[in-house]
Design a protein around this motif. Structure first.
Motif, PDB file in Angstrom:
ATOM      1  N   SER A  28      -1.161  -7.052   8.311  1.00 19.40           N
ATOM      2  CA  SER A  28      -1.816  -6.749   6.897  1.00 19.40           C
ATOM      3  C   SER A  28      -0.941  -6.625   5.822  1.00 19.40           C
ATOM      4  O   SER A  28      -1.190  -6.542   4.498  1.00 19.40           O
ATOM      5  N   ASP A  29       0.481  -6.213   6.005  1.00 18.91           N
ATOM      6  CA  ASP A  29       1.395  -6.140   4.933  1.00 18.91           C
ATOM      7  C   ASP A  29       0.851  -5.196   3.680  1.00 18.91           C
ATOM      8  O   ASP A  29       0.491  -5.494   2.682  1.00 18.91           O
ATOM      9  N   HIS A  30       1.196  -3.956   4.170  1.00 15.57           N
ATOM     10  CA  HIS A  30       0.590  -2.595   3.312  1.00 15.57           C
ATOM     11  C   HIS A  30      -0.751  -2.648   3.124  1.00 15.57           C
ATOM     12  O   HIS A  30      -1.510  -2.155   2.361  1.00 15.57           O
ATOM     13  N   ALA A  31      -1.654  -3.590   3.680  1.00 16.41           N
ATOM     14  CA  ALA A  31      -3.129  -3.693   3.436  1.00 16.41           C
ATOM     15  C   ALA A  31      -3.553  -4.073   2.194  1.00 16.41           C
ATOM     16  O   ALA A  31      -4.882  -3.452   1.975  1.00 16.41           O
ATOM     17  N   TYR A  32      -2.616  -4.579   1.402  1.00 16.31           N
ATOM     18  CA  TYR A  32      -2.905  -5.214   0.072  1.00 16.31           C
ATOM     19  C   TYR A  32      -4.170  -5.890  -0.095  1.00 16.31           C
ATOM     20  O   TYR A  32      -5.316  -5.390  -0.893  1.00 16.31           O
ATOM     21  N   LEU A  33      -4.575  -6.877   0.987  1.00 19.36           N
ATOM     22  CA  LEU A  33      -5.664  -7.594   0.771  1.00 19.36           C
ATOM     23  C   LEU A  33      -6.888  -6.873   1.235  1.00 19.36           C
ATOM     24  O   LEU A  33      -7.843  -6.996   0.121  1.00 19.36           O
ATOM     25  N   PRO A  34      -6.918  -5.932   2.347  1.00 15.02           N
ATOM     26  CA  PRO A  34      -8.353  -5.338   2.452  1.00 15.02           C
ATOM     27  C   PRO A  34      -8.648  -4.344   1.368  1.00 15.02           C
ATOM     28  O   PRO A  34      -9.872  -3.948   0.951  1.00 15.02           O
ATOM     29  N   VAL A  35      -7.600  -3.751   1.147  1.00 14.89           N
ATOM     30  CA  VAL A  35      -7.873  -2.614  -0.282  1.00 14.89           C
ATOM     31  C   VAL A  35      -8.295  -3.111  -1.715  1.00 14.89           C
ATOM     32  O   VAL A  35      -9.168  -2.797  -1.943  1.00 14.89           O
ATOM     33  N   TYR A  36      -7.771  -4.348  -1.714  1.00 16.93           N
ATOM     34  CA  TYR A  36      -8.159  -5.127  -3.012  1.00 16.93           C
ATOM     35  C   TYR A  36      -9.556  -5.471  -2.868  1.00 16.93           C
ATOM     36  O   TYR A  36     -10.505  -5.285  -3.753  1.00 16.93           O
ATOM     37  N   ALA A  46     -13.075  -3.405   7.195  1.00 20.29           N
ATOM     38  CA  ALA A  46     -11.824  -4.038   7.545  1.00 20.29           C
ATOM     39  C   ALA A  46     -10.930  -3.448   8.729  1.00 20.29           C
ATOM     40  O   ALA A  46     -11.036  -2.147   8.637  1.00 20.29           O
ATOM     41  N   ILE A  47     -10.340  -4.163   9.408  1.00 17.67           N
ATOM     42  CA  ILE A  47      -9.307  -3.753  10.306  1.00 17.67           C
ATOM     43  C   ILE A  47      -7.872  -4.351   9.578  1.00 17.67           C
ATOM     44  O   ILE A  47      -7.853  -5.222   9.267  1.00 17.67           O
ATOM     45  N   ALA A  48      -6.925  -3.311   9.601  1.00 13.04           N
ATOM     46  CA  ALA A  48      -5.678  -3.786   9.296  1.00 13.04           C
ATOM     47  C   ALA A  48      -4.770  -3.715  10.384  1.00 13.04           C
ATOM     48  O   ALA A  48      -4.372  -2.777  10.695  1.00 13.04           O
ATOM     49  N   GLY A  49      -4.458  -4.936  10.780  1.00 11.37           N
ATOM     50  CA  GLY A  49      -3.521  -4.762  12.049  1.00 11.37           C
ATOM     51  C   GLY A  49      -2.225  -5.036  11.891  1.00 11.37           C
ATOM     52  O   GLY A  49      -1.859  -5.691  11.120  1.00 11.37           O
ATOM     53  N   LYS A  64      -5.053   5.242   2.223  1.00 10.18           N
ATOM     54  CA  LYS A  64      -5.583   6.636   1.956  1.00 10.18           C
ATOM     55  C   LYS A  64      -5.285   6.780   0.302  1.00 10.18           C
ATOM     56  O   LYS A  64      -6.212   7.557  -0.215  1.00 10.18           O
ATOM     57  N   LYS A  65      -4.273   6.316  -0.330  1.00 12.08           N
ATOM     58  CA  LYS A  65      -4.076   6.261  -1.641  1.00 12.08           C
ATOM     59  C   LYS A  65      -5.483   5.947  -2.621  1.00 12.08           C
ATOM     60  O   LYS A  65      -5.817   6.510  -3.498  1.00 12.08           O
ATOM     61  N   THR A  69     -10.447   5.278   3.748  1.00 13.12           N
ATOM     62  CA  THR A  69     -10.379   5.644   4.927  1.00 13.12           C
ATOM     63  C   THR A  69     -11.350   5.461   5.788  1.00 13.12           C
ATOM     64  O   THR A  69     -11.542   5.387   7.084  1.00 13.12           O
ATOM     65  N   HIS A  70     -12.659   5.528   5.067  1.00 19.91           N
ATOM     66  CA  HIS A  70     -13.869   5.114   5.708  1.00 19.91           C
ATOM     67  C   HIS A  70     -14.211   3.731   5.736  1.00 19.91           C
ATOM     68  O   HIS A  70     -14.997   3.420   6.851  1.00 19.91           O
ATOM     69  N   LYS A  71     -13.687   2.810   5.303  1.00 15.20           N
ATOM     70  CA  LYS A  71     -14.031   1.446   5.442  1.00 15.20           C
ATOM     71  C   LYS A  71     -12.761   0.504   5.859  1.00 15.20           C
ATOM     72  O   LYS A  71     -13.158  -0.508   6.319  1.00 15.20           O
TER      73      LYS A  71
END
Length: 232
Positions: A28-36, A46-49, A64-65, A69-71
């Motif tokens: 996921s590379d810092h979860a950039y995509l799912p957070v965006y 989403a799962i950030a594997g 968290k930032k 965390t719920h999604k």
């Protein structure tokens, strides 16, 4: 998080994610995509594997930032093992890896039951795109969209596939990408002009060898003909 925080490559990948998707972003590379995507209300879950603790911690901090965390669930796992049945994942992204590794992740995920062959696949390999297209065709996925982009001097291909029982692609379509060879964008032409020049040099060197390898020469000649036809 807004689109300006994503690279051109990631922004294009994000554009292929459907509304209300349940997403697995593998590597996921810092979860950039799912957070965006969560910031823009595009995904439900989403799962950030990640396969290593360091990247997992970076993804966890990013989630968290932005208060997701719920999604968005960060999960330590190898490839598609990050996916659990109760996640009800319908969209899988595997981006920024080599084509061989991407193929291994898909193959192992399928054999181990993590890939149900019902998911939308959004793949962005860094190489061996043809290999992935062959895997998709063999495993009954239709390539319904593709994009070729240039980002910071590098050219990337994005392949979007959905399950379909009857698949019929020519070898030429799998070589160039059935959608890409129809669109023939400027970036597509730039990529294949460069490859054509390289193959012409290789062909000349092979012909001048003490013992010219006829099989290899024949293969490269065929590829050169294909490239010239597509670039016309």
């Amino acid at each position: 998080m807004n689109a300006h925080m994503l690279s051109t490559r990631l922004a294009q990948i994000a554009s292929f994610v459907p509304e209300q998707a349940r997403l697995a972003d593998i590597g996921s590379d810092h979860a950039y995509l799912p957070v965006y995507l969560a910031s823009n209300g595009k995904i439900d879950y989403a799962i950030a594997g990640e396969i290593a603790q360091g990247p997992l911690q970076a993804a966890t901090s990013q989630i968290k930032k932005y208060g997701f965390t719920h999604k968005i669930i960060p999960r330590l796992a190898d490839g598609l093992a990050a996916i659990q049945v109760e996640d009800q994942i319908d969209t899988i992204i595997i981006a920024g890896m080599g084509g061989l590794l991407t193929k291994r992740i898909l193959t192992e995920g399928q054999s181990e039951g993590f890939l149900s062959n019902k998911e939308r696949l959004i793949l962005q390999p860094n190489n061996h795109e043809q290999l992935l297209r062959h895997w998709l065709a063999t495993n009954h996925y239709q390539i319904y969209d593709e994009k070729i982009i240039e980002d910071h001097g590098k050219i990337y291909e994005i392949i979007v596939a959905l399950p379909k029982k009857e698949i019929d692609y020519t070898l030429k379509e799998l070589y160039f990408g059935p959608v890409l060879m129809e669109k023939k964008s400027a970036v597509f032409q730039k990529k294949w002009q460069k490859i054509l020049q390289t193959k012409q040099k290789v062909l000349m060197n092979l012909k001048n060898a003490q013992y010219p390898p006829e099989d290899k020469i024949g293969k490269i000649k065929k590829e050169i003909i294909w490239i010239k036809e597509v670039l016309e």
